[in-house]
Design an enzyme around this catalytic site. Structure first.
Site, PDB file in Angstrom:
ATOM      1  N   ASP A 223      -4.687  -4.152   3.396  1.00  0.00           N
ATOM      2  CA  ASP A 223      -4.251  -3.715   2.076  1.00  0.00           C
ATOM      3  C   ASP A 223      -3.122  -2.699   2.279  1.00  0.00           C
ATOM      4  OD1 ASP A 223      -3.925  -2.242  -0.297  1.00  0.00           O
ATOM      5  OD2 ASP A 223      -5.954  -2.736  -0.951  1.00  0.00           O
ATOM      6  N   ARG A 397      -3.502  15.279  -4.863  1.00  0.00           N
ATOM      7  CA  ARG A 397      -2.630  14.370  -4.118  1.00  0.00           C
ATOM      8  C   ARG A 397      -1.179  14.593  -4.510  1.00  0.00           C
ATOM      9  NH1 ARG A 397      -3.752   8.116  -4.316  1.00  0.00           N
ATOM     10  NH2 ARG A 397      -2.895   8.524  -6.385  1.00  0.00           N
TER      11      ARG A 397
HETATM   12  C1  LIG Z   1      -3.563   0.984  -6.055  1.00  0.00           C
HETATM   13  C2  LIG Z   1      -4.587   0.248  -5.268  1.00  0.00           C
HETATM   14  C3  LIG Z   1      -5.217  -0.889  -5.767  1.00  0.00           C
HETATM   15  C4  LIG Z   1      -4.898  -1.345  -7.160  1.00  0.00           C
HETATM   16  O1  LIG Z   1      -5.474  -2.544  -7.509  1.00  0.00           O
HETATM   17  P1  LIG Z   1      -5.072  -3.228  -8.881  1.00  0.00           P
HETATM   18  O2  LIG Z   1      -5.723  -4.522  -8.854  1.00  0.00           O
HETATM   19  O3  LIG Z   1      -3.585  -3.243  -8.950  1.00  0.00           O
HETATM   20  O4  LIG Z   1      -5.576  -2.340  -9.981  1.00  0.00           O
HETATM   21  C5  LIG Z   1      -6.115  -1.551  -4.963  1.00  0.00           C
HETATM   22  N1  LIG Z   1      -6.395  -1.120  -3.715  1.00  0.00           N
HETATM   23  C6  LIG Z   1      -5.812  -0.010  -3.205  1.00  0.00           C
HETATM   24  C7  LIG Z   1      -6.134   0.427  -1.818  1.00  0.00           C
HETATM   25  C8  LIG Z   1      -4.912   0.715  -3.969  1.00  0.00           C
HETATM   26  O5  LIG Z   1      -4.343   1.806  -3.471  1.00  0.00           O
END
Ligand SMILES: *Cc1c(COP(=O)(O)O)cnc(C)c1O
Length: 434
Positions: A223, A397
């Site tokens: 991710d 943050r």
């Molecule tokens: C910002 C973020 C998300 C956001 O997920 P959405 O489906 O766009 O709401 C997911 N995982 C991480 C690690 C993030 O930082």
């Protein structure tokens, strides 16, 4: 002549660093508070109110690039309003997910043809993780029945992983990122990891952990929400299998702009999507009743793309023209270093604790500070024009977007933080006495 005070010294240093910064000119590519507001920056009496906001929340919602409004206007009025359905072909709407994916590819170290844009990060995590389990099993039967997930992950990743595990008959194993290598084995099917921790700003070892997952015969999903656009990722160079990320943080795509999915080229034929919508069909307009997956990145698509926000993202990516991610990384590290130096100078010792690693190889592009009254402190900071955010229960943050954040911004944020920390502590002492 008297000795310069710490404030003078750091303010001067900030100016020098800004003067030597080759990325300073990129600030003009964004809608931010104007230069009029910048003049008053050293004058802390003048910083109350909204003028000259220091925006340190680009790790949550990137600032607006100047080209976006006109582009969206054109997409709405001309492409949709006049051309209507012709735009799927003539305005390139149909192929926008792959075309924009290729623009993001450069920023995350991927060759073209491996990234598709669409859906949210949450949805892409689901696609990637279920497909990863199916891929891992394809190699050696059904023996693999475990999904390993970063225990400190952003909640949505954990929730989706739990459901993906249940659907694929796997058990979910949450482990601290540092303990991932020891948790891998013959049962591991897939591993979902964050490149940068959203709360602490810790940068994880993507090359090392990817190699460890591969050594165990499993498939890794990274991710990249908090790293893409802030530092080099090197997806191809490190042999990453699958990756997802959002585009509204360091890529400045706008609120809810579509996310992306990377599937390494040699794995694309084995990418068996759990959401095989008609957009991923080899012949979408054949309207066939039997599903047959398209080759290439297109296979990661689901349904009709959200064109308005996708093309806003396309325009937002123009800010990267001529910008190298290595220069961005160098500035990001210099900014976060300098901010910490200023925080140490202006905050009472022990009032805040930095939870972001000092070592550059372990630091993303944010600084997270812990203090018990972080919620109140952030409210006051925002009132004073320094916009970061608060993460439950006790974390402040501050995100640093090198494309538009300068060293004087970092200096001012730390200076105001020092004052706010005193004020808020004073208020709670007052309340305790009352
Ligand atoms: C910002 C973020 C998300 C956001 O997920 P959405 O489906 O766009 O709401 C997911 N995982 C991480 C690690 C993030 O930082």
């Amino acid at each position: 002549m008297s000795e310069p005070t710490t404030t003078d010294r750091l303010a001067l240093r900030a100016r020098e660093l800004d003067a030597g910064d080759e990325l300073t000119r990129l600030r003009e590519r964004f809608v931010l508070d104007g230069p009029d507001d910048l003049d008053g920056r050293d004058d802390l009496d003048g910083v109350d109110g909204v003028g000259g906001t220091v925006y340190l929340d680009g790790n949550s919602l990137g600032a607006l690039p100047v080209t976006v409004a006109d582009r969206v206007d054109d997409v709405v009025r001309r492409q949709w309003g006049r051309l209507r359905i012709r735009s799927w072909e003539e305005s390139g709407w149909w192929t926008a997910p792959e075309r924009i994916g290729d623009r993001i590819a450069r920023l995350v170290g991927a060759a073209a043809g491996q990234i598709v844009v669409g859906d949210s990060t949450s949805v892409n995590i689901f696609k990637a993780l279920v497909a990863a389990v199916r891929m891992a099993r394809g190699a050696d039967g059904d023996a693999r029945d475990e999904i390993v997930v970063d225990a400190t992950t952003f909640p949505t990743d954990g929730y989706i992983a739990e459901s993906a595990a249940r659907m694929t008959g796997c058990s979910l194993r949450p482990v601290e990122p540092g303990e991932v290598p020891g948790a891998l084995g013959a049962r591991t099917a897939a591993v979902l990891l964050n490149h940068v921790d959203y709360r602490s700003g810790r940068l994880h070892d993507l090359p090392g952990l990817t190699a460890a997952v591969h050594a165990a015969g499993a498939v890794v999903v990274w991710d990249l929400c908090h790293s893409a656009g802030a530092l080099p990722v090197g997806l191809d160079a490190h042999g990453v299998d699958l990756a997802v990320g959002c585009t509204y943080k360091y890529l400045n795509g706008g609120p809810g702009s579509p996310a992306y999915l990377y599937v390494r080229r040699d794995l694309q034929d084995r990418f068996d999507s759990p959401l095989p919508g008609w957009n991923s069909h080899v012949e979408p307009f054949g309207m066939r009743s039997a599903y047959e997956a398209a080759p290439g990145a297109v296979r990661g698509r689901v349904g009709t793309p959200d064109i308005l926000s996708m093309l806003a993202l396309d325009a937002a990516l123009d800010v990267w023209d001529g910008v190298g991610i290595d220069a961005v990384r160098a500035k990001s590290l210099a900014l976060t270093d300098f901010f910490l130096q200023c925080v140490e100078a202006y905050a009472d010792p022990g009032r805040v604790t930095c939870v972001t690693p000092r070592r550059p190889e372990e630091r993303g592009s944010q600084i997270a500070l812990r203090c018990p009254d972080a919620g109140d402190v952030m409210k006051h900071l925002i009132g004073r024009g320094v916009v970061g955010d608060f993460r439950h229960p006790d974390v402040l943050r501050f995100g640093f977007t090198p494309l538009y954040t300068g060293f004087t911004d970092a200096w001012r944020a730390a200076r105001v933080l020092g004052e706010v920390l005193d004020e808020v502590a004073g208020q709670s002492r007052g309340e305790a006495r009352a």
